[in-house]
Design a protein around this motif. Structure first.
Motif, PDB file in Angstrom:
ATOM      1  N   ASP A   1       3.823   1.905  41.108  1.00  0.00           N
ATOM      2  CA  ASP A   1       2.668   2.182  40.238  1.00  0.00           C
ATOM      3  C   ASP A   1       2.797   3.533  39.553  1.00  0.00           C
ATOM      4  O   ASP A   1       2.197   3.762  38.495  1.00  0.00           O
ATOM      5  N   LEU A   2       3.557   4.457  40.165  1.00  0.00           N
ATOM      6  CA  LEU A   2       3.656   5.819  39.653  1.00  0.00           C
ATOM      7  C   LEU A   2       5.006   6.407  40.034  1.00  0.00           C
ATOM      8  O   LEU A   2       5.479   6.211  41.160  1.00  0.00           O
ATOM      9  N   LEU A   3       5.607   7.130  39.103  1.00  0.00           N
ATOM     10  CA  LEU A   3       6.826   7.901  39.357  1.00  0.00           C
ATOM     11  C   LEU A   3       6.476   9.376  39.248  1.00  0.00           C
ATOM     12  O   LEU A   3       5.890   9.808  38.248  1.00  0.00           O
ATOM     13  N   ILE A   4       6.823  10.147  40.279  1.00  0.00           N
ATOM     14  CA  ILE A   4       6.652  11.597  40.256  1.00  0.00           C
ATOM     15  C   ILE A   4       8.040  12.211  40.395  1.00  0.00           C
ATOM     16  O   ILE A   4       8.764  11.922  41.347  1.00  0.00           O
ATOM     17  N   ALA A   5       8.398  13.046  39.442  1.00  0.00           N
ATOM     18  CA  ALA A   5       9.729  13.653  39.445  1.00  0.00           C
ATOM     19  C   ALA A   5       9.610  15.157  39.278  1.00  0.00           C
ATOM     20  O   ALA A   5       8.757  15.647  38.520  1.00  0.00           O
ATOM     21  N   THR A   6      10.442  15.913  39.985  1.00  0.00           N
ATOM     22  CA  THR A   6      10.513  17.345  39.733  1.00  0.00           C
ATOM     23  C   THR A   6      11.237  17.575  38.417  1.00  0.00           C
ATOM     24  O   THR A   6      11.975  16.719  37.919  1.00  0.00           O
ATOM     25  N   SER A   7      11.057  18.769  37.860  1.00  0.00           N
ATOM     26  CA  SER A   7      11.603  19.064  36.534  1.00  0.00           C
ATOM     27  C   SER A   7      13.127  19.098  36.509  1.00  0.00           C
ATOM     28  O   SER A   7      13.732  19.068  35.436  1.00  0.00           O
ATOM     29  N   MET A   8      13.767  19.160  37.665  1.00  0.00           N
ATOM     30  CA  MET A   8      15.228  19.142  37.719  1.00  0.00           C
ATOM     31  C   MET A   8      15.786  17.739  37.521  1.00  0.00           C
ATOM     32  O   MET A   8      16.975  17.568  37.272  1.00  0.00           O
ATOM     33  N   VAL A   9      14.949  16.726  37.634  1.00  0.00           N
ATOM     34  CA  VAL A   9      15.404  15.342  37.427  1.00  0.00           C
ATOM     35  C   VAL A   9      15.724  15.141  35.945  1.00  0.00           C
ATOM     36  O   VAL A   9      14.905  15.459  35.077  1.00  0.00           O
ATOM     37  N   ASP A  10      16.899  14.598  35.664  1.00  0.00           N
ATOM     38  CA  ASP A  10      17.289  14.280  34.287  1.00  0.00           C
ATOM     39  C   ASP A  10      16.654  12.941  33.926  1.00  0.00           C
ATOM     40  O   ASP A  10      17.287  11.892  33.935  1.00  0.00           O
ATOM     41  N   LEU A  11      15.363  13.009  33.625  1.00  0.00           N
ATOM     42  CA  LEU A  11      14.551  11.798  33.517  1.00  0.00           C
ATOM     43  C   LEU A  11      14.973  10.902  32.357  1.00  0.00           C
ATOM     44  O   LEU A  11      14.988   9.676  32.485  1.00  0.00           O
ATOM     45  N   SER A  12      15.308  11.494  31.219  1.00  0.00           N
ATOM     46  CA  SER A  12      15.674  10.671  30.066  1.00  0.00           C
ATOM     47  C   SER A  12      16.946   9.876  30.342  1.00  0.00           C
ATOM     48  O   SER A  12      17.029   8.686  30.008  1.00  0.00           O
ATOM     49  N   ALA A  13      17.942  10.510  30.966  1.00  0.00           N
ATOM     50  CA  ALA A  13      19.176   9.787  31.298  1.00  0.00           C
ATOM     51  C   ALA A  13      18.925   8.759  32.391  1.00  0.00           C
ATOM     52  O   ALA A  13      19.459   7.638  32.345  1.00  0.00           O
ATOM     53  N   LEU A  14      18.107   9.116  33.364  1.00  0.00           N
ATOM     54  CA  LEU A  14      17.826   8.192  34.458  1.00  0.00           C
ATOM     55  C   LEU A  14      17.138   6.930  33.941  1.00  0.00           C
ATOM     56  O   LEU A  14      17.453   5.817  34.383  1.00  0.00           O
ATOM     57  N   ARG A  15      16.236   7.081  33.004  1.00  0.00           N
ATOM     58  CA  ARG A  15      15.572   5.909  32.425  1.00  0.00           C
ATOM     59  C   ARG A  15      16.553   5.058  31.616  1.00  0.00           C
ATOM     60  O   ARG A  15      16.384   3.848  31.501  1.00  0.00           O
ATOM     61  N   GLY A  16      17.582   5.698  31.054  1.00  0.00           N
ATOM     62  CA  GLY A  16      18.600   4.935  30.359  1.00  0.00           C
ATOM     63  C   GLY A  16      19.439   4.109  31.310  1.00  0.00           C
ATOM     64  O   GLY A  16      19.769   2.942  31.026  1.00  0.00           O
TER      65      GLY A  16
END
Length: 372
Positions: free
Chosen positions: A64-79
């Motif tokens: 239902d929710l994703l919480i990530a610290t700012s060190m997570v490379d979120l844009s690449a991970l979503r790719g």
């Protein structure tokens, strides 16, 4: 509610934040994935690979929710894991890569800064642990983007700003009662990471000046240590043990949490000389245990504490040492005369006070994407 929690550089302060959230919100179903806090350059750029291809089954579950610290490379991970793009996402900034002291070698590359911007833009909501953190991120990102040669879209930082808020890391409840010895010398605590950005050379300069001026105190120099520490720590220890025997009461990391809590409860003053602190969790924990803060007038400290708990800060180490030594002398006199001030209240950082704000953030994030 099912929550996926990602911590890409799991330092003790990041781990504390994860653990206190999971402990307090036990009615949620948590899945936490973390990576060790080492090999900074690789971890910043490679965490999306490590998460996506190291734990693919866990990432592809329904949340239902994703919480990530700012060190997570979120844009690449979503790719790499497209299903994550459908999950409402909060990014939490314990720190940002724009406000580190310029001499830190691992931050010469602009890539960590660019990745901070990408990750913030990929989130639905962005939370910072202090206004200082938020403002230095926005101003640093604005300055960096202004240097780019072309094709920088307008409105990027306004988008992040609109989605952002300040929500501090909660403090754990104090587990011991204060039991300060009013007949002992001033008990001074320095409880930070043994790294250059905590400015140990400024600590050394101030202590030498205070002690040579006749200030009577005892020292507790503790905090997280690493395989390599700034040489000034060895120099400081040798000097203090040789010239002021008995002044050092604790030197080095305290492994046992209960022993550490008891030390906080026994000290009079918690001291910082930092050049880099986004919330000052170690200071806040000591103040919650009853210590008087004595902090430089910079960073996040001005946000949390009144001027009487701050000393004037200067780029020049000797000028700052004079300010700090003078404050230490005044506090030593107060204790000797039994005129000890009340420590400031930090109840607003307790998990009890902050739980409603975290609940609101989680619910708003889910609602904002579902209605976006």
């Amino acid at each position: 509610m099912r929550i996926l929690l990602l911590s890409a550089y799991d330092t003790p302060s990041h781990r504390h934040w994860c653990e206190i959230l999971m402990e307090h919100f036990q009615h949620y179903d948590w899945t936490m994935l973390s990576l060790p806090a080492r090999y900074f350059s690789w971890r910043v750029r490679g965490n999306s690979l490590s998460f996506a291809f190291g734990k693919p089954g866990l990432l592809r579950q329904d949340y239902d929710l994703l919480i990530a610290t700012s060190m997570v490379d979120l844009s690449a991970l979503r790719g790499f894991v497209p299903s994550l793009a459908k999950i409402p996402t909060v990014v939490y900034f314990h720190e940002n890569q724009f406000a580190y002291p310029a001499s830190q070698q691992q931050h010469k590359s602009i890539e960590p800064q660019i990745l901070n911007i990408y990750t913030a833009l990929a989130a639905d909501k962005v939370a910072f642990n202090s206004e200082y953190n938020r403002q230095t991120f926005l101003s640093g990102a604005r300055e960096l983007l202004h240097k780019m040669p072309d094709q920088v879209p307008t409105g990027l930082l306004e988008r992040i700003d609109t989605a952002s808020e300040v929500l501090s890391v909660p403090l754990s409840p104090v587990s011991v009662d204060s039991y300060r010895d009013t007949s002992s010398p001033l008990q001074v605590l320095w409880n930070h990471r043994w790294e250059y950005d905590k400015a140990p050379e400024r600590l050394f300069a101030a202590l030498k000046l205070a002690l040579s001026s006749g200030v009577i105190l005892e020292l507790h120099i503790v905090g997280q240590q690493f395989r390599q520490t700034p040489p000034v720590f060895d120099q400081m220890e040798r000097y203090l043990r040789e010239h002021y025997p008995g002044v050092i009461q604790h030197w080095g990391f305290i492994e046992n949490s209960s022993d550490y809590q008891q030390l906080l409860a026994a000290c009079d003053v918690v001291l910082s000389t930092a050049l880099h602190d986004f919330q000052g969790l170690a200071v806040l924990e000591a103040v919650a245990a009853g210590c008087i803060p004595l902090l430089p007038n910079r960073l996040c400290y001005r946000e949390w504490f009144a001027d009487n708990y701050l000393y004037t800060s200067f780029e020049d180490i000797d000028r700052e040492a004079e300010q700090l030594a003078s404050k230490l002398g005044a506090l030593a006199t107060c204790k000797a005369m039994r005129e000890w001030p009340e420590p400031p209240c930090v109840d607003r950082f307790s998990i009890i006070r902050l739980c409603k704000d975290y609940s609101r953030l989680f619910e708003q994030t889910i609602h904002s994407q579902n209605n976006g």
